[in-house]
Design a protein around this motif. Structure first.
Motif, PDB file in Angstrom:
ATOM      1  N   ILE A  15       0.546  -1.105  -0.395  1.00  0.00           N
ATOM      2  CA  ILE A  15       0.217   0.214  -0.280  1.00  0.00           C
ATOM      3  C   ILE A  15       0.828   1.304   0.251  1.00  0.00           C
ATOM      4  N   ALA A  16       2.085   1.059   0.854  1.00  0.00           N
ATOM      5  CA  ALA A  16       3.025   2.342   0.953  1.00  0.00           C
ATOM      6  C   ALA A  16       3.546   2.832  -0.675  1.00  0.00           C
ATOM      7  N   LEU A  17       4.307   1.695  -1.352  1.00  0.00           N
ATOM      8  CA  LEU A  17       4.470   1.751  -2.735  1.00  0.00           C
ATOM      9  C   LEU A  17       3.423   2.071  -3.575  1.00  0.00           C
ATOM     10  N   ASN A  22       7.867   7.650  -7.447  1.00  0.00           N
ATOM     11  CA  ASN A  22       9.495   7.349  -6.840  1.00  0.00           C
ATOM     12  C   ASN A  22       9.823   8.787  -7.592  1.00  0.00           C
ATOM     13  N   ALA A  23      11.114   8.822  -7.394  1.00  0.00           N
ATOM     14  CA  ALA A  23      11.676   9.908  -8.041  1.00  0.00           C
ATOM     15  C   ALA A  23      11.711  10.447  -9.858  1.00  0.00           C
ATOM     16  N   ARG A  24      11.457   9.131 -10.609  1.00  0.00           N
ATOM     17  CA  ARG A  24      10.691   9.741 -11.589  1.00  0.00           C
ATOM     18  C   ARG A  24       9.247   9.709 -11.778  1.00  0.00           C
ATOM     19  N   GLY A  25       8.613  10.228 -10.901  1.00  0.00           N
ATOM     20  CA  GLY A  25       7.022  10.382 -10.573  1.00  0.00           C
ATOM     21  C   GLY A  25       6.302   9.075 -11.045  1.00  0.00           C
ATOM     22  N   ALA A  26       6.876   7.465 -11.416  1.00  0.00           N
ATOM     23  CA  ALA A  26       5.984   6.482 -11.191  1.00  0.00           C
ATOM     24  C   ALA A  26       5.712   5.421  -9.996  1.00  0.00           C
ATOM     25  N   TYR A  27       4.165   4.870 -10.210  1.00  0.00           N
ATOM     26  CA  TYR A  27       3.752   4.124  -8.822  1.00  0.00           C
ATOM     27  C   TYR A  27       4.245   2.548  -9.259  1.00  0.00           C
ATOM     28  N   THR A  28       4.087   2.075  -7.994  1.00  0.00           N
ATOM     29  CA  THR A  28       4.755   0.352  -7.652  1.00  0.00           C
ATOM     30  C   THR A  28       3.130  -0.505  -7.205  1.00  0.00           C
ATOM     31  N   TYR A  29       3.084  -1.338  -8.084  1.00  0.00           N
ATOM     32  CA  TYR A  29       2.354  -2.273  -7.602  1.00  0.00           C
ATOM     33  C   TYR A  29       2.570  -4.014  -6.686  1.00  0.00           C
ATOM     34  N   ARG A  89       6.416  -2.074 -11.740  1.00  0.00           N
ATOM     35  CA  ARG A  89       6.346  -0.547 -11.618  1.00  0.00           C
ATOM     36  C   ARG A  89       5.619   0.299 -12.988  1.00  0.00           C
ATOM     37  N   LEU A  90       4.589   0.668 -13.053  1.00  0.00           N
ATOM     38  CA  LEU A  90       4.462   1.523 -14.084  1.00  0.00           C
ATOM     39  C   LEU A  90       5.190   3.167 -14.995  1.00  0.00           C
ATOM     40  N   LYS A  91       4.781   3.367 -16.312  1.00  0.00           N
ATOM     41  CA  LYS A  91       5.268   4.468 -16.301  1.00  0.00           C
ATOM     42  C   LYS A  91       4.875   5.455 -16.141  1.00  0.00           C
ATOM     43  N   PRO A  92       5.741   6.657 -15.813  1.00  0.00           N
ATOM     44  CA  PRO A  92       5.606   8.471 -15.403  1.00  0.00           C
ATOM     45  C   PRO A  92       4.244   8.345 -16.163  1.00  0.00           C
ATOM     46  N   ASN A  93       3.337   9.028 -14.382  1.00  0.00           N
ATOM     47  CA  ASN A  93       1.924  10.234 -15.025  1.00  0.00           C
ATOM     48  C   ASN A  93       1.259   8.123 -15.074  1.00  0.00           C
ATOM     49  N   GLN A  94       1.080   6.663 -14.891  1.00  0.00           N
ATOM     50  CA  GLN A  94      -0.005   5.802 -15.293  1.00  0.00           C
ATOM     51  C   GLN A  94      -0.488   5.810 -13.332  1.00  0.00           C
ATOM     52  N   GLU A  95      -1.563   5.021 -13.095  1.00  0.00           N
ATOM     53  CA  GLU A  95      -1.841   5.126 -12.229  1.00  0.00           C
ATOM     54  C   GLU A  95      -2.928   4.141 -12.282  1.00  0.00           C
ATOM     55  N   ILE A  96      -3.032   2.812 -10.905  1.00  0.00           N
ATOM     56  CA  ILE A  96      -4.309   1.930 -11.337  1.00  0.00           C
ATOM     57  C   ILE A  96      -4.976   2.570  -9.940  1.00  0.00           C
ATOM     58  N   ASN A  97      -6.501   2.054 -10.241  1.00  0.00           N
ATOM     59  CA  ASN A  97      -6.784   2.310  -9.017  1.00  0.00           C
ATOM     60  C   ASN A  97      -7.282   0.563  -8.237  1.00  0.00           C
ATOM     61  N   LEU A  98      -6.624   0.311  -7.265  1.00  0.00           N
ATOM     62  CA  LEU A  98      -6.668  -1.007  -7.084  1.00  0.00           C
ATOM     63  C   LEU A  98      -8.628  -1.299  -5.799  1.00  0.00           C
ATOM     64  N   TYR A  99      -8.754  -0.501  -5.346  1.00  0.00           N
ATOM     65  CA  TYR A  99      -9.980  -0.200  -4.136  1.00  0.00           C
ATOM     66  C   TYR A  99     -10.766   0.252  -4.685  1.00  0.00           C
TER      67      TYR A  99
END
Length: 102
Positions: A15-17, A22-29, A89-99
Motif C-alpha cells: 500500500i505504501a508503494l 518514485n523520483a521519476r514520478g512512477a507508482y509501484t504495485y 512499476r508503471l511508466k510515469p503519470n500512469q496509475e491503477i485504482n485497485l480499491y
C-alpha cells in the motif's frame, strides 16, 4: 489460458508503494502471480487488464511458511504454501485504482 495475475496484494509495504511516487514520478504495485509466469507475461497481463504501460517488473519467490497455533487441544501446525509476487512499476503519470472493486 492460465491466469497469470492471481490477485493484488494489500500489505503495509504494498500500500505504501502504491501511494508513493518514485523520483521519476512512477507508482509501484504488488501482485501475487502464477509461479511459472515470466516478467514479460506479467507486464503484458497488467497492461491488458488495467490499460496502463508497464516500465519494469521485479519478481520474488517467497518460501513456504510453517504456522503454529496454540489451542486448547495443543499446538496445531499448518503449512502455508510458497508463492511468487511481482513488483510492477508503471511508466510515469500512469496509475491503477485497485480499491474500486473491493
Amino acid at each position: 489460458m492460465r491466469e497469470i495475475l492471481i490477485k493484488p496484494l494489500f500489505t503495509e509495504k504494498a500500500i505504501a508503494l502504491s501511494k508513493k511516487k518514485n523520483a521519476r514520478g512512477a507508482y509501484t504495485y504488488v501482485f501475487k502471480v502464477a509461479r511459472d509466469a515470466t516478467k514479460p507475461e506479467i507486464a503484458k497481463a497488467v497492461e491488458e487488464r488495467y490499460g496502463v504501460k508497464v516500465d519494469e517488473v521485479r519478481t520474488a519467490l517467497l518460501p513456504a511458511r510453517i504456522r503454529y497455533r496454540y489451542t486448547r487441544k495443543g499446538i496445531q501446525i499448518s503449512r502455508l504454501p510458497s508463492y511468487k509476487k511481482a513488483y510492477v512499476r508503471l511508466k510515469p503519470n500512469q496509475e491503477i485504482n485497485l480499491y474500486e472493486n473491493l
